[in-house]
Write a protein that holds these residues in place. Structure first.
Motif, PDB file in Angstrom:
ATOM      1  N   PHE A  72      33.296  -5.067  -3.210  1.00  0.00           N
ATOM      2  CA  PHE A  72      32.080  -5.188  -4.016  1.00  0.00           C
ATOM      3  C   PHE A  72      30.873  -5.537  -3.155  1.00  0.00           C
ATOM      4  O   PHE A  72      29.720  -5.365  -3.586  1.00  0.00           O
ATOM      5  N   LEU A  73      31.118  -6.019  -1.930  1.00  0.00           N
ATOM      6  CA  LEU A  73      30.018  -6.352  -1.028  1.00  0.00           C
ATOM      7  C   LEU A  73      29.314  -5.113  -0.497  1.00  0.00           C
ATOM      8  O   LEU A  73      28.219  -5.212   0.059  1.00  0.00           O
ATOM      9  N   THR A  74      29.936  -3.953  -0.654  1.00  0.00           N
ATOM     10  CA  THR A  74      29.312  -2.684  -0.237  1.00  0.00           C
ATOM     11  C   THR A  74      29.241  -1.755  -1.445  1.00  0.00           C
ATOM     12  O   THR A  74      30.083  -0.871  -1.605  1.00  0.00           O
ATOM     13  N   PRO A  75      28.264  -1.951  -2.323  1.00  0.00           N
ATOM     14  CA  PRO A  75      28.145  -1.074  -3.499  1.00  0.00           C
ATOM     15  C   PRO A  75      27.904   0.358  -3.093  1.00  0.00           C
ATOM     16  O   PRO A  75      27.311   0.639  -2.043  1.00  0.00           O
ATOM     17  N   GLN A  76      28.373   1.274  -3.920  1.00  0.00           N
ATOM     18  CA  GLN A  76      28.228   2.688  -3.595  1.00  0.00           C
ATOM     19  C   GLN A  76      26.767   3.121  -3.691  1.00  0.00           C
ATOM     20  O   GLN A  76      26.123   2.924  -4.714  1.00  0.00           O
ATOM     21  N   PRO A  77      26.243   3.726  -2.631  1.00  0.00           N
ATOM     22  CA  PRO A  77      24.851   4.206  -2.688  1.00  0.00           C
ATOM     23  C   PRO A  77      24.696   5.296  -3.737  1.00  0.00           C
ATOM     24  O   PRO A  77      25.509   6.213  -3.821  1.00  0.00           O
ATOM     25  N   GLN A  78      23.656   5.186  -4.535  1.00  0.00           N
ATOM     26  CA  GLN A  78      23.381   6.185  -5.561  1.00  0.00           C
ATOM     27  C   GLN A  78      22.353   7.206  -5.108  1.00  0.00           C
ATOM     28  O   GLN A  78      22.079   8.175  -5.809  1.00  0.00           O
ATOM     29  N   ALA A  79      21.796   6.993  -3.922  1.00  0.00           N
ATOM     30  CA  ALA A  79      20.753   7.880  -3.396  1.00  0.00           C
ATOM     31  C   ALA A  79      20.972   8.030  -1.895  1.00  0.00           C
ATOM     32  O   ALA A  79      21.754   7.281  -1.297  1.00  0.00           O
ATOM     33  N   GLU A  87      20.730  -2.811  -3.968  1.00  0.00           N
ATOM     34  CA  GLU A  87      22.112  -3.075  -3.591  1.00  0.00           C
ATOM     35  C   GLU A  87      22.491  -4.530  -3.841  1.00  0.00           C
ATOM     36  O   GLU A  87      23.619  -4.825  -4.270  1.00  0.00           O
ATOM     37  N   LEU A  88      21.593  -5.456  -3.576  1.00  0.00           N
ATOM     38  CA  LEU A  88      21.877  -6.863  -3.853  1.00  0.00           C
ATOM     39  C   LEU A  88      22.096  -7.096  -5.345  1.00  0.00           C
ATOM     40  O   LEU A  88      22.961  -7.884  -5.747  1.00  0.00           O
ATOM     41  N   HIS A  89      21.321  -6.408  -6.168  1.00  0.00           N
ATOM     42  CA  HIS A  89      21.508  -6.522  -7.614  1.00  0.00           C
ATOM     43  C   HIS A  89      22.883  -6.002  -8.016  1.00  0.00           C
ATOM     44  O   HIS A  89      23.557  -6.600  -8.874  1.00  0.00           O
ATOM     45  N   ALA A  90      23.318  -4.902  -7.394  1.00  0.00           N
ATOM     46  CA  ALA A  90      24.643  -4.360  -7.705  1.00  0.00           C
ATOM     47  C   ALA A  90      25.735  -5.349  -7.339  1.00  0.00           C
ATOM     48  O   ALA A  90      26.738  -5.490  -8.053  1.00  0.00           O
ATOM     49  N   VAL A  91      25.584  -6.069  -6.218  1.00  0.00           N
ATOM     50  CA  VAL A  91      26.569  -7.085  -5.829  1.00  0.00           C
ATOM     51  C   VAL A  91      26.578  -8.226  -6.844  1.00  0.00           C
ATOM     52  O   VAL A  91      27.635  -8.665  -7.314  1.00  0.00           O
ATOM     53  N   ALA A  92      25.404  -8.715  -7.192  1.00  0.00           N
ATOM     54  CA  ALA A  92      25.304  -9.869  -8.090  1.00  0.00           C
ATOM     55  C   ALA A  92      25.823  -9.574  -9.486  1.00  0.00           C
ATOM     56  O   ALA A  92      26.258 -10.483 -10.203  1.00  0.00           O
ATOM     57  N   THR A  93      25.801  -8.312  -9.903  1.00  0.00           N
ATOM     58  CA  THR A  93      26.226  -7.942 -11.260  1.00  0.00           C
ATOM     59  C   THR A  93      27.533  -7.156 -11.252  1.00  0.00           C
ATOM     60  O   THR A  93      27.798  -6.393 -12.178  1.00  0.00           O
ATOM     61  N   THR A  94      28.345  -7.353 -10.227  1.00  0.00           N
ATOM     62  CA  THR A  94      29.632  -6.650 -10.138  1.00  0.00           C
ATOM     63  C   THR A  94      30.460  -6.889 -11.396  1.00  0.00           C
ATOM     64  O   THR A  94      30.516  -8.003 -11.924  1.00  0.00           O
ATOM     65  N   ALA A  97      35.967  -7.739 -14.064  1.00  0.00           N
ATOM     66  CA  ALA A  97      37.351  -7.288 -13.941  1.00  0.00           C
ATOM     67  C   ALA A  97      37.587  -6.685 -12.557  1.00  0.00           C
ATOM     68  O   ALA A  97      38.634  -6.924 -11.937  1.00  0.00           O
ATOM     69  N   ARG A  98      36.617  -5.918 -12.072  1.00  0.00           N
ATOM     70  CA  ARG A  98      36.738  -5.340 -10.738  1.00  0.00           C
ATOM     71  C   ARG A  98      36.767  -6.438  -9.677  1.00  0.00           C
ATOM     72  O   ARG A  98      37.557  -6.397  -8.738  1.00  0.00           O
ATOM     73  N   LEU A  99      35.900  -7.437  -9.815  1.00  0.00           N
ATOM     74  CA  LEU A  99      35.840  -8.528  -8.850  1.00  0.00           C
ATOM     75  C   LEU A  99      37.160  -9.301  -8.817  1.00  0.00           C
ATOM     76  O   LEU A  99      37.687  -9.613  -7.741  1.00  0.00           O
ATOM     77  N   ARG A 100      37.709  -9.612  -9.995  1.00  0.00           N
ATOM     78  CA  ARG A 100      38.991 -10.327 -10.039  1.00  0.00           C
ATOM     79  C   ARG A 100      40.083  -9.524  -9.359  1.00  0.00           C
ATOM     80  O   ARG A 100      40.909 -10.088  -8.633  1.00  0.00           O
ATOM     81  N   TRP A 101      40.094  -8.221  -9.575  1.00  0.00           N
ATOM     82  CA  TRP A 101      41.114  -7.363  -8.980  1.00  0.00           C
ATOM     83  C   TRP A 101      40.996  -7.352  -7.460  1.00  0.00           C
ATOM     84  O   TRP A 101      41.994  -7.473  -6.744  1.00  0.00           O
ATOM     85  N   ALA A 136      29.725 -13.885  -7.456  1.00  0.00           N
ATOM     86  CA  ALA A 136      29.031 -12.665  -7.037  1.00  0.00           C
ATOM     87  C   ALA A 136      27.560 -12.945  -6.732  1.00  0.00           C
ATOM     88  O   ALA A 136      27.003 -12.427  -5.757  1.00  0.00           O
ATOM     89  N   GLU A 137      26.922 -13.776  -7.544  1.00  0.00           N
ATOM     90  CA  GLU A 137      25.511 -14.095  -7.318  1.00  0.00           C
ATOM     91  C   GLU A 137      25.313 -14.869  -6.025  1.00  0.00           C
ATOM     92  O   GLU A 137      24.345 -14.649  -5.282  1.00  0.00           O
ATOM     93  N   ARG A 138      26.233 -15.796  -5.732  1.00  0.00           N
ATOM     94  CA  ARG A 138      26.133 -16.557  -4.483  1.00  0.00           C
ATOM     95  C   ARG A 138      26.332 -15.638  -3.275  1.00  0.00           C
ATOM     96  O   ARG A 138      25.663 -15.790  -2.253  1.00  0.00           O
ATOM     97  N   MET A 139      27.254 -14.686  -3.392  1.00  0.00           N
ATOM     98  CA  MET A 139      27.460 -13.731  -2.305  1.00  0.00           C
ATOM     99  C   MET A 139      26.199 -12.905  -2.064  1.00  0.00           C
ATOM    100  O   MET A 139      25.791 -12.678  -0.920  1.00  0.00           O
ATOM    101  N   ALA A 140      25.569 -12.448  -3.147  1.00  0.00           N
ATOM    102  CA  ALA A 140      24.341 -11.665  -3.006  1.00  0.00           C
ATOM    103  C   ALA A 140      23.244 -12.492  -2.338  1.00  0.00           C
ATOM    104  O   ALA A 140      22.500 -11.990  -1.484  1.00  0.00           O
TER     105      ALA A 140
END
Length: 331
Positions: A72-79, A87-94, A97-101, A136-140
């Motif tokens: 989750f620290l490397t969100p997929q680029p959309q552009a 990208e930081l927003h994508a990390v903070a809002t992961t 369920a995905r993060l737990r996995w 996730a927010e602290r990581m971002a």
């Protein structure tokens, strides 16, 4: 081996992207070499930033020997080039369920995929007790501080180097086709019969993808995979960070990699502490026979020692090797 089916849809949607956070994660992975002597350059800069800015979560994740660091620290680029804030927003809002996995994979491993779990450091356990969203927010926030201090001052030069690499890959693709270009990205990436094969300890076949994302990295000589080798929530498209071609300023004088070859140099660098052939095989995704071959050459040239302890034989750098690796460039 790990096989990716590359049907027409995947080939049509294969694209390059420049990602600030993928670049930051590549820089953080330099901390895994922190046992080596010296500490200048980017490795020293990242280490000092993590220490001085008190980036305790990132330090715990990248200062250890994890087989897997959460994707989750490397969100997929959309552009073709994402903005840092996006990208930081994508990390903070992961997705929680995905993060737990991903955190479960990190801690427990995946036996059938030969990914080993590790005891989670106390600092990470304490942070997780406050919930996935807070984690996730602290990581971002820590990634943002790392970026501002260590990477932002050099981003123009790093970005230019990545753009030049993508231009070169586009020219290769125009001359030799997309499949021909893919085969040149890294020695561990092989193309054959509409299938991309990755030399890896992971095993399996991945199909049903809708695309492939390729991101050049200025901080690695290896291939970094962000890929769901086992199904998980909110599946991601495969994403590979591959090493940029050397810039013009690095070409006049040879490096240790050029002298020894990339594989032997990588193995030698990892022998700052004693390791067995099996350990090196696991850590570098190489067959044990390949590791034994390279260790034999390094031993005969006086760059490693060989010590038997019971049934195990451990190899370690000699002083000559340590001095050679510490030299920034060969004369």
């Amino acid at each position: 081996m790990l096989h990716l089916d590359m049907d027409r849809a995947v080939l049509a949607n294969t694209r390059f992207a420049i990602s600030p956070l993928s670049t930051a994660i590549g820089a953080l992975r330099l901390l895994r070499d922190d046992g080596r002597p010296g500490g200048g350059g980017w490795r020293g800069r990242v280490r000092e930033t993590v220490r001085d800015r008190k980036l305790v979560l990132l330090g715990s994740l990248f200062g250890g020997s994890w087989d897997y660091v959460p994707d989750f620290l490397t969100p997929q680029p959309q552009a073709p080039e994402n903005g840092l804030q996006e990208e930081l927003h994508a990390v903070a809002t992961t997705d929680c369920a995905r993060l737990r996995w991903e955190l479960q994979v990190m801690a427990q491993g995946v036996g059938e995929e030969r990914l080993a779990g590790r005891v989670v450091p106390v600092v990470l356990r304490d942070a997780l007790e406050r919930g996935e969203r807070d984690f996730a927010e602290r990581m971002a926030a820590e990634l943002h501080r790392l970026w501002d201090t260590a990477l932002a001052p050099q981003w123009t030069a790093l970005r230019t180097r990545m753009e030049e690499d993508i231009t070169h890959r586009a020219q290769t693709s125009a001359r030799h086709g997309l499949s021909g270009m893919l085969a040149t990205l890294h020695p561990r990436m092989l193309w054959n019969d509409d299938r991309l094969t990755l030399v890896s300890r992971l095993r399996g076949r991945i199909s049903g993808n809708t695309g492939l994302i390729l991101t050049p990295s200025a901080f690695t000589t290896d291939l970094r995979m962000v890929i769901d080798s086992v199904p998980g929530p909110a599946d991601r498209q495969p994403m590979f960070a591959y090493p940029c071609r050397p810039g013009p300023q690095t070409r006049p004088r040879p490096t240790v990699h050029a002298l020894l070859g990339a594989t032997r140099a990588r193995l030698l660098s990892d022998l700052h502490t004693p390791r067995t052939t099996a350990e090196l095989s696991e850590r570098h995704f190489l067959a044990t026979s390949t590791v034994s071959y390279h260790l034999g050459i390094l031993h005969r040239t006086g760059l490693v020692t060989r010590t038997r302890a019971g049934q195990h034989v451990r190899y370690q750098q000699t002083r000559r090797a340590t001095d050679l690796l510490a030299a920034p460039r060969l004369p």
